[in-house]
Motif scaffolding. Structure first.
Motif, PDB file in Angstrom:
ATOM      1  N   SER A  36       0.842  -1.193   0.000  1.00 36.29           N
ATOM      2  CA  SER A  36       0.000   0.000   0.000  1.00 36.29           C
ATOM      3  C   SER A  36       0.878   1.244   0.000  1.00 36.29           C
ATOM      4  O   SER A  36       1.865   1.324   0.744  1.00 36.29           O
ATOM      5  CB  SER A  36      -0.917   0.001   1.236  1.00 36.29           C
ATOM      6  N   ASN A  37       0.510   2.217  -0.838  1.00 32.74           N
ATOM      7  CA  ASN A  37       1.242   3.476  -0.919  1.00 32.74           C
ATOM      8  C   ASN A  37       2.736   3.238  -1.193  1.00 32.74           C
ATOM      9  O   ASN A  37       3.612   3.819  -0.542  1.00 32.74           O
ATOM     10  CB  ASN A  37       1.049   4.280   0.373  1.00 32.74           C
ATOM     11  N   LYS A  38       2.981   2.333  -2.133  1.00 31.58           N
ATOM     12  CA  LYS A  38       4.334   2.043  -2.636  1.00 31.58           C
ATOM     13  C   LYS A  38       5.260   1.401  -1.604  1.00 31.58           C
ATOM     14  O   LYS A  38       6.490   1.478  -1.716  1.00 31.58           O
ATOM     15  CB  LYS A  38       4.985   3.331  -3.172  1.00 31.58           C
ATOM     16  N   TYR A  51      -6.001   1.490   4.271  1.00 29.55           N
ATOM     17  CA  TYR A  51      -4.916   1.078   3.386  1.00 29.55           C
ATOM     18  C   TYR A  51      -5.521   0.669   2.041  1.00 29.55           C
ATOM     19  O   TYR A  51      -6.432  -0.168   2.001  1.00 29.55           O
ATOM     20  CB  TYR A  51      -4.130  -0.093   3.985  1.00 29.55           C
TER      21      TYR A  51
END
Length: 262
Positions: free
Chosen positions: A11-13, A43
Motif C-alpha cells: 500500500s502506498n508504494k 490502506y
C-alpha cells in the motif's frame, strides 16, 4: 495480545504488515481494495476480495460482493450491520438470516479457540501473573467476558483484582474474584458490555468516563487487551483525580478533552 496474526499488503508504494485483529472491514472501489483498520486508517491495495479473504482466514464475512467484514467487529445485524466502533455498513437485507447464522458460527468458533491459548487456569495462576499489581494505589482488574449462545457478551467474570479494586467496588476480593458482575450487582448497567467486548475480542484500547450506578460513582476506566477474551481495566474515582498544572498543561488538557476544563 495472545493469538495475533498478520498479513502483508502493498500500500502506498511500500509493504505494510497488518494485524488481522485490527481490521474492521474491506470495501472494493473498482479494482482497489480499501482496508479499514482501527484508528480510522485506510490502506488501499490492488487486490481482490477473494485474494484478501484467503489471506485473512475464516474470521470474515462477505456481506455483499464488494464488502468483507470481520465477524469480531460486528455488534449487531439489523437494518444495517453495526460495528463495535460505531460505524454502520449497508448489506443485502434479504440475506440477513444467512449473515446472522454465519456470524454466530464464526464468532462461536473464534471464542471456543480461546481455551487452547496460554491463559491462567486457576485463581492462584492469575494472582501470580498479576502479583506486581497487588500494591499499586489504584484499582486494577482482569475480567473474562461471558458470551451467550449467539456469542454476544452478556456479562464478565472477575479473574484478578487488587485491594484497591475491592475498595472501589465496596466488596471484599474473595467475593469478587471468580464471580460475574451481574451476579454481584443486580442493577448491572449493560452499557459497559459493548466497550469491554471491543477490547476483549478486537484488541482495542479504550478510555471510558461514565457513571457507575452499581457503586454510585463516576469512573474513569482505561481498558486494554490482556488474554484473548479478557479485558484489563484500571479504574479511577473521578472525584479523587487532580491535575498537576505546568506550562504545557493547558495545551495538553485541550488536546485531551477538546477544551480547557472549568
Amino acid at each position: 495480545m495472545e493469538g495475533e496474526k498478520y498479513i502483508t499488503v502493498h500500500s502506498n508504494k511500500k509493504d505494510v504488515m497488518l494485524n488481522i485483529n485490527t481490521i474492521l472491514y474491506i470495501t472494493m472501489k473498482r479494482n482497489i481494495a480499501e482496508i479499514h483498520v482501527l484508528g480510522c486508517t485506510i490502506y488501499k491495495v490492488r487486490m481482490t476480495l477473494m485474494e484478501l479473504q484467503e489471506k485473512l482466514g475464516e474470521g470474515f464475512i462477505l456481506v455483499h460482493r464488494s464488502c468483507l467484514v470481520s465477524a469480531m467487529a460486528i455488534h449487531k445485524v439489523s437494518d444495517k450491520i453495526y460495528l463495535n466502533n460505531g460505524e454502520s455498513i449497508d448489506y443485502v437485507v434479504r440475506k440477513k438470516k444467512a449473515i446472522q447464522e454465519e456470524l454466530w458460527n464464526k464468532r462461536k468458533k473464534i471464542i471456543s479457540s480461546f481455551a487452547g491459548e496460554n491463559i491462567p487456569k486457576t485463581t492462584e495462576e492469575y494472582n501470580e501473573h498479576y502479583r506486581s499489581f497487588d500494591n499499586i494505589p489504584f484499582a486494577f482488574t482482569d475480567i473474562e467476558m461471558v458470551f451467550d449462545e449467539k456469542s454476544h457478551a452478556v456479562d464478565w467474570i472477575f479473574r484478578y483484582g487488587n485491594p484497591a479494586l475491592a475498595k472501589l467496588e465496596k466488596l471484599p476480593l474473595e467475593q469478587l474474584i471468580g464471580n460475574s458482575f451481574g451476579s454481584l450487582f443486580s442493577n448491572m448497567d449493560a452499557k459497559w458490555l459493548n466497550s469491554y467486548e471491543r477490547v476483549a475480542l478486537y484488541g482495542e484500547k479504550l478510555e471510558i468516563v461514565d457513571y457507575s450506578p452499581e457503586i454510585d460513582t463516576y469512573l474513569k476506566i482505561i481498558c486494554f487487551p490482556t488474554f484473548r477474551g479478557h479485558c484489563g481495566c484500571f479504574l479511577f474515582d473521578i472525584t479523587e483525580i487532580e491535575f498537576a498544572r505546568n506550562s504545557d498543561a493547558d495545551r495538553a488538557l485541550l488536546l485531551y478533552f477538546g477544551r480547557k476544563p472549568e
